[in-house]
Design an enzyme around this catalytic site. Structure first.
Site, PDB file in Angstrom:
ATOM      1  N   ARG A  42      12.559 -16.094 -43.588  1.00 16.19           N
ATOM      2  CA  ARG A  42      13.345 -17.297 -43.873  1.00 16.19           C
ATOM      3  C   ARG A  42      13.352 -18.260 -42.693  1.00 16.19           C
ATOM      4  NH1 ARG A  42      18.332 -14.908 -47.601  1.00 16.19           N
ATOM      5  NH2 ARG A  42      17.273 -15.431 -49.556  1.00 16.19           N
ATOM      6  N   LYS A 203      21.185  -4.653 -62.477  1.00 13.70           N
ATOM      7  CA  LYS A 203      22.112  -4.926 -63.582  1.00 13.70           C
ATOM      8  C   LYS A 203      21.583  -5.896 -64.633  1.00 13.70           C
ATOM      9  CE  LYS A 203      26.464  -4.452 -61.078  1.00 13.70           C
ATOM     10  NZ  LYS A 203      27.519  -5.285 -60.493  1.00 13.70           N
ATOM     11  N   GLY A 351      15.469 -11.184 -53.901  1.00 15.27           N
ATOM     12  CA  GLY A 351      15.380 -10.682 -52.536  1.00 15.27           C
ATOM     13  C   GLY A 351      14.701  -9.331 -52.439  1.00 15.27           C
ATOM     14  N   GLY A 374      19.114 -15.218 -55.588  1.00 19.35           N
ATOM     15  CA  GLY A 374      19.939 -15.707 -56.690  1.00 19.35           C
ATOM     16  C   GLY A 374      19.623 -17.152 -57.047  1.00 19.35           C
TER      17      GLY A 374
HETATM   18  P1  ADP Z   1      16.278  -8.530 -56.753  1.00 17.92           P
HETATM   19  O1  ADP Z   1      16.969  -8.651 -55.417  1.00 17.92           O
HETATM   20  O2  ADP Z   1      14.790  -8.473 -56.619  1.00 17.92           O
HETATM   21  O3  ADP Z   1      16.745  -9.579 -57.729  1.00 17.92           O
HETATM   22  P2  ADP Z   1      18.189  -6.589 -57.683  1.00 17.92           P
HETATM   23  O4  ADP Z   1      19.082  -6.958 -56.543  1.00 17.92           O
HETATM   24  O5  ADP Z   1      18.610  -6.973 -59.043  1.00 17.92           O
HETATM   25  O6  ADP Z   1      16.698  -7.123 -57.393  1.00 17.92           O
HETATM   26  O7  ADP Z   1      18.015  -5.002 -57.711  1.00 17.92           O
HETATM   27  C1  ADP Z   1      17.438  -4.285 -56.669  1.00 17.92           C
HETATM   28  C2  ADP Z   1      17.955  -2.889 -56.599  1.00 17.92           C
HETATM   29  O8  ADP Z   1      17.874  -2.224 -57.839  1.00 17.92           O
HETATM   30  C3  ADP Z   1      17.153  -2.078 -55.616  1.00 17.92           C
HETATM   31  O9  ADP Z   1      17.942  -1.801 -54.478  1.00 17.92           O
HETATM   32  C4  ADP Z   1      16.781  -0.810 -56.392  1.00 17.92           C
HETATM   33  O10 ADP Z   1      16.966   0.375 -55.637  1.00 17.92           O
HETATM   34  C5  ADP Z   1      17.748  -0.840 -57.551  1.00 17.92           C
HETATM   35  N1  ADP Z   1      17.220  -0.088 -58.714  1.00 17.92           N
HETATM   36  C6  ADP Z   1      16.062  -0.276 -59.348  1.00 17.92           C
HETATM   37  N2  ADP Z   1      15.908   0.656 -60.324  1.00 17.92           N
HETATM   38  C7  ADP Z   1      16.989   1.452 -60.289  1.00 17.92           C
HETATM   39  C8  ADP Z   1      17.407   2.610 -61.027  1.00 17.92           C
HETATM   40  N3  ADP Z   1      16.662   3.103 -62.001  1.00 17.92           N
HETATM   41  N4  ADP Z   1      18.587   3.159 -60.697  1.00 17.92           N
HETATM   42  C9  ADP Z   1      19.347   2.654 -59.699  1.00 17.92           C
HETATM   43  N5  ADP Z   1      19.009   1.583 -58.978  1.00 17.92           N
HETATM   44  C10 ADP Z   1      17.841   0.988 -59.256  1.00 17.92           C
HETATM   45 MG    MG Z   2      18.915  -8.022 -54.754  1.00 14.65          MG
END
Ligand code: ADP
Ligand code: MG
Length: 399
Positions: A42, A203, A351, A374
Site C-alpha cells: 500500500r 461470511k 485483503g 472492502g
Molecule cells: P477477503 O479479505 O479476501 O475478502 P475474507 O476476509 O472474506 O476474504 O475471508 C478470509 C478468511 O476466510 C481467511 O482468513 C480464511 O482463513 C477464512 N476461511 C476461508 N475458508 C474457510 C473455512 N472453510 N472455514 C473457516 N474459515 C475460512
Molecule cells: Mg479479509
C-alpha cells in the site's frame, strides 16, 4: 454510467503554486511485525502520486490511519514505522507529528519546505475521524492548501479525512485511485462474457450485496470458502462442524435458484485448524458430523479451474479455504493458479485473497490486484463510494 473516471478531478487540475501544502490522504493501513512494516504494497502503490507532488514542488503532508485505535493516542498504533518505510522508499527523512492536528502540529507544517514530506500521526487517534466530525475535518484542512485522496481502500468510509476536505479545499484523486476506478469499472460494466466470479472467504452476510449485484451481469458465480457451507445447508446437506450462518439460508436458496451459483462437490475436512491436522477429502453431500470443512476438494478445484480458464472477465474475492494453514491451502492455490493463467481480464479484490496471490507469487500474472479490500467490493456492488462522490462534488462546487 457517465464517464470512466466518474468525474473525479485529477492531480493536474489542482491550482499549483511553489511550496503549496498538500494534504495527501493515503491508504497506509499496512500489516506490522515487530514494529516494522511487514508488507509495504500500500505504500509503494502510493509512490507515483507522492513523487508527482514533490516534483511539482508541493510540501506534502501525508495522513493515514493504522488499525483501530480507540479515538485517543496509543503508541502501539503510531505511524512511525510507516513513516520510516516511506522515507526509505522516497530517500528522505519523514518526521511524524506528535498529535494529529492542533498547536503541536503547526510548527512542523510551518517549517515544511517545497518537496519535503511530513506525516501526521494516526488519524484515528482523534475521535473526530471515524465520527466524521466537521470540526476535525476543518482542523485538518487548516494545515494545507489542497487535498489529494490516494486512499481508495478507505474511500468506502464516510470518515472526516475522506469526505470532509473535498468540501473545503481544492481536491483531486491520486494516480492509484484512478487505476482502481478504471480497472474495477470494467467489472461493473460486465460487458465481456463469459463473466465469472469466484467468491469465498468467511461470511456470506459480508458478500451478499456484491453477489446480488454480480448476478445481474455474471454468467457464473463459483462459491468456496466458509460461505459454501451455508449454501450446502440451503440444499439440505449436513455440514458437520463447519462455520455456517443459519439466518442466511433463505437468501442462499434464492441465490441457488438463479441456476448460476456453483457450489463444491467435494470438501477437505478435519477435526481442527492446525499445521499437523489430519485432513481428508469427502463428497460434499456426505460430510462427517464431527468434522469441519476447511477447503474445497480437488474435484471442485479442477472444475472451478476449468470454468476460470474459459472466462473473458474474471473477479476473484475470498480464499477457498483456510489457506493460511498448509493442509487447507490447496484449493486457494489451485484457484490462484487458474486465475493467473486465465487469458481474460482478471481482477483480485479483498485483503486476504490479495495476500494469497502474493504469497503464491502470482500477482504479476493478474491484470489487477486491488489494494482496496472492502472498498473494492463496495465499488463493484454500488458503482460508487462516499470518498469518490465527495471528490466529484468538489469539482462541481468549484466549476
Ligand atoms: P477477503 O479479505 O479476501 O475478502 P475474507 O476476509 O472474506 O476474504 O475471508 C478470509 C478468511 O476466510 C481467511 O482468513 C480464511 O482463513 C477464512 N476461511 C476461508 N475458508 C474457510 C473455512 N472453510 N472455514 C473457516 N474459515 C475460512
Ligand atoms: Mg479479509
Amino acid at each position: 454510467m457517465a464517464s470512466a473516471d466518474l468525474g473525479i478531478p485529477r492531480l493536474e487540475e489542482l491550482p499549483f503554486e511553489q511550496g503549496q501544502r498538500v494534504l495527501a490522504r493515503i491508504d497506509l493501513n499496512v500489516p506490522l511485525e515487530d514494529g516494522a512494516v511487514a508488507d509495504d504494497l500500500r505504500i509503494t502503490t502510493a509512490l507515483p502520486t507522492l513523487e508527482w507532488l514533490r516534483q511539482h514542488d508541493a510540501a506534502v503532508i501525508v495522513a493515514g490511519h493504522l488499525d483501530r485505535p480507540k479515538g485517543r493516542p496509543d503508541p502501539h498504533y503510531s505511524m512511525a514505522p510507516v513513516a520510516r518505510r516511506l522515507g526509505e522508499l522516497l530517500g528522505v527523512e519523514i518526521p511524524v507529528t506528535p498529535r494529529v492536528v492542533g498547536a503541536a502540529v503547526e510548527p512542523f507544517v510551518a517549517s515544511l519546505d517545497a518537496g519535503e514530506v511530513l506525516m501526521l500521526e494516526n488519524l484515528r487517534f482523534d475521535p473526530g475521524e471515524t465520527a466524521d466530525d466537521p470540526a476535525f475535518a476543518t482542523n485538518l484542512c487548516e494545515l494545507a492548501d489542497a487535498y489529494v485522496n490516494e486512499a481508495f481502500g478507505a474511500s468506502h468510509r464516510a470518515h472526516a479525512s475522506i469526505v470532509g476536505p473535498p468540501e473545503i479545499l481544492p481536491s483531486a484523486g491520486g494516480r492509484l485511485l484512478f487505476v482502481e476506478v478504471a480497472m474495477l469499472s470494467r467489472l461493473l460494466q460486465g460487458t465481456e462474457h463469459p463473466f465469472v466470479a469466484v467468491l469465498g472467504g468467511a461470511k456470506v452476510s459480508d458478500k451478499l450485496g456484491v453477489i446480488d449485484s454480480l448476478l445481474q451481469r455474471c454468467d457464473a458465480i463459483l462459491v468456496g470458502g466458509a460461505m459454501m457451507f451455508t449454501f450446502l445447508l440451503a440444499q439440505g446437506r449436513g455440514v458437520g462442524e463447519s462455520l455456517v450462518e443459519p439466518e442466511m439460508v433463505e437468501e442462499c436458496r434464492r441465490l441457488l435458484d438463479t441456476g448460476r451459483v456453483r457450489i463444491p462437490t467435494d470438501v477437505v475436512v478435519a477435526a481442527e485448524v492446525a499445521d499437523d491436522a489430519e485432513a481428508r477429502v469427502v463428497a460434499a453431500d456426505v460430510m462427517p458430523v464431527d468434522l469441519k470443512g476447511l477447503d474445497i476438494g480437488p474435484e471442485t478445484a479442477e472444475a472451478f479451474a476449468a470454468e476460470i480458464g474459459g472466462a473473458a472477465l474474471l473477479l476473484w474475492n475470498g480464499p477457498m479455504g483456510v489457506f493460511e494453514v498448509a493442509p487447507f491451502a490447496a484449493g486457494t492455490r489451485a484457484v490462484a493458479k487458474a486465475v493467473a493463467a486465465c487469458p481474460g481480464f482478471t481482477v483480485v479484490g479483498g485483503g486476504d485473497s490479495a495476500a494469497a496471490v502474493r504469497r503464491f507469487g502470482l500477482a504479476a500474472e493478474i491484470d489487477h490486484v486491488s489494494t482496496g479490500g472492502g472498498a473494492s467490493l463496495e465499488f463493484i456492488e454500488k458503482g460508487d463510494l462516499p470518498g469518490l462522490e465527495a471528490l466529484r462534488e468538489s469539482r462541481r462546487a468549484r466549476s
